[in-house]
Structure formats: C-alpha cells, structure tokens
Design an enzyme around this catalytic site. Structure first.
Site, short mmCIF file in Angstrom:
data_model
loop_
_atom_site.label_atom_id
_atom_site.label_comp_id
_atom_site.label_asym_id
_atom_site.label_seq_id
_atom_site.Cartn_x
_atom_site.Cartn_y
_atom_site.Cartn_z
N SER A 41 0.82 -1.20 0.00
CA SER A 41 0.00 0.00 0.00
C SER A 41 0.87 1.27 0.00
O SER A 41 1.68 1.46 -0.89
CB SER A 41 -0.97 -0.04 1.19
OG SER A 41 -2.03 0.86 1.00
N ASP A 94 -5.84 -3.52 -2.44
CA ASP A 94 -4.87 -3.09 -1.43
C ASP A 94 -4.10 -4.26 -0.81
O ASP A 94 -4.69 -5.23 -0.36
CB ASP A 94 -5.59 -2.31 -0.34
CG ASP A 94 -4.65 -1.52 0.54
OD1 ASP A 94 -3.92 -2.14 1.34
OD2 ASP A 94 -4.65 -0.28 0.43
#
Length: 292
Positions: free
Chosen positions: A48, A162
């Site tokens: 991320s 993510d």
C-alpha cells in the site's frame, strides 16, 4: 594450483514497508535514519503506502527527493487527484496513477536502483501477490487500491486490491527476495495508544471501527514475526488530513528508527561474524579435501 579465496560476505538487508495510509510517511523517516547510519538497503518490499514510498525511493535511491514530494503535498495537489467514478470504487484512480507515474519515470522493475517487490491482494481468492516484474506504476496503483475508495486494478488476469488486506507488513516478501536480515516497519501496532474514546461508550460505528483495527493489528503482528527487527512508529490516530503535515509523521519515523539503531548495528555485527566464520569453515574444508 588454483588459489582458493576467502572473503567476508556482506549481509543483504531487506526493508519491509507496511501499509497504513497517511501513517506511511513515517517510512521516509525510517529510510533517512538508516542512511544516516550507513545501513545499506539491498531489497525493499512494500504494501500500500509502503509500496508507494518504497517505489519512489527505489526509483532514484534519493530519500531527500521522496521527502520533498511528501512535504510539498498540499490541498491543491490532493484535490487534483480526485476523479469520481462510483464503478467498483468512489475514485477511478487514473489521476493517482498519473501522479505515481510522474515520480517513477515510467520505469519497469528491472530498471530500479533498489530491487523492489510490491504486494497487492488478489480480490478473487484473497492471496497476497508479490509483483516484481513489469510496469512499476501499475503495481503501486494496485497495492494502494483501498476497497470502496479506489477502483481495483486488473493485471495478469487478476483483480488486484490493497496489499494491506493480505500482508500489511510484507516481511515474507522481502525474505523471498533473498534478504539475510529483515527490518520491518509496522504502522498498525499503535492504533490505540492515543485513541480518544470520548465518554467510553461504544456505538455501532465505534465497534465496527475498532473491530477492523484489531483485525489489521493482529494480522500485521503475525506478518512482522518474519522480521529480525521491527520498527513500530508511534503514529497513533493519524487522519488523511495529516498528509498535509508530512514533516510531523516523517519525524515520528525518524525517532522510532533511532531507538532501534544500537540493536540493529549489534545484530549486523553478530550476523556478519557468523557469515565470516562460515566462509572460513568452507575454506578449510576445501583445503582439507584437496589435501586428501
């Protein structure tokens, strides 16, 4: 007779940069202090925001440039990145992709100055996916695709979201790259240190919020067990608006890293000594075999 050489093999050090939204600016502080103490960074794995910071650094190997990007980030830039979509996410992410591409120069993984692994999540089966080939920008964009906020990315036949959903601290990914010693940065260990519970009552929203935090905190803890050194920056309750005050979060990363530097240097020295002894024993064994 062929000469047998003995040499001291330098430890390969891997840095695992965890996910955590705006808390990720602490990664810049971590890298700054490692550089100040001449701690080499041979591999980087990022999840991320860790993938974004790690990717920017791997591109130029200049933490000052990455710091400038963070410090110069203001409300005008933030607003310019919004592109409402409402198709698999509130934001299409095209403008964010362009922002990433401007800072990684359209590079591919083979072009980076530091080997990089970008961790995303396969939304079809929940598996963590370590991306080490192809276009860097697309990989980073996939790794930051927070569910419902950003539209996920289709890549190599997968629907990627993510990386924090499957590997909030990508220690295993950097281990698989060949690191001898792993430094992990866990941004999920400090959720409750300065949380404000108000009157102490837990309503529907508070219970839901704390439940998700607990899940991420425990998953991050399990991930971090693959690391030799874990840095836990005291980021507390950091909001997205804190991106506009980057210097404060960067400083938190610096302070947390300075705390572990003595332990890290001692570990490097000990591991290097063992590596030298191993090389010496191999040398002796070769000599003995030739004599026999």
């Amino acid at each position: 007779m062929k000469k047998i050489k003995i040499f001291k093999k330098r430890l390969k050090i891997g840095l695992a940069l965890g996910g955590g939204g705006p808390k990720g600016l602490a990664h810049i502080g971590v890298i700054k202090v490692l550089e100040e103490n001449d701690i080499p960074i041979d591999f980087i794995a990022g999840t991320s925001i860790g993938a974004m910071i790690g990717g920017f650094y791997a591109c130029k190997k200049d933490v000052r440039q990455v710091e400038k990007i963070a410090v110069d980030f203001d409300q005008k830039i933030a607003l310019s990145l919004l592109d409402p979509s409402f198709n698999q996410g509130f934001l299409g992410g095209r403008k964010v992709m362009n922002f990433i591409r401007r800072h990684v120069d359209d590079l591919r993984f083979d072009d980076l100055k530091v080997p990089l692994s970008v961790v995303a999540t396969n939304l079809k089966n929940g598996n963590a996916v370590a991306i080490t080939e192809g276009d860097v920008s697309t990989a980073i964009r996939a790794s930051i695709s927070l569910p419902l906020i950003f539209k996920p990315i289709r890549r190599d036949g997968m629907l990627l979201g993510d990386g924090g959903l499957s590997a909030p601290v990508p220690a295993e990914a950097v281990k698989n790259m060949g690191a001898d010693l792993i430094i992990a940065v866990n941004l999920n260990a400090d959720y409750f240190s300065n949380s404000d519970d108000g009157d102490g009552k837990f309503g529907f929203y508070k219970i839901t919020e704390n439940s998700s935090k607990i899940l991420f905190q425990n998953l991050a803890f399990q991930n971090a067990r693959n690391a030799d050194i874990v840095i836990n920056p005291h980021v507390g309750k950091t909001r997205w608006s804190n991106l506009l005050k980057g210097e404060d979060i960067i400083l938190v990363g610096e302070n947390a890293t300075r705390e572990i530097i003595p332990q890290l240097k001692k570990m490097i020295e000990q591991r290097s000594g063992k590596s030298l002894m191993k090389s010496f024993m191999i040398f002796v064994k070769k000599i003995f075999n030739k004599a026999v």
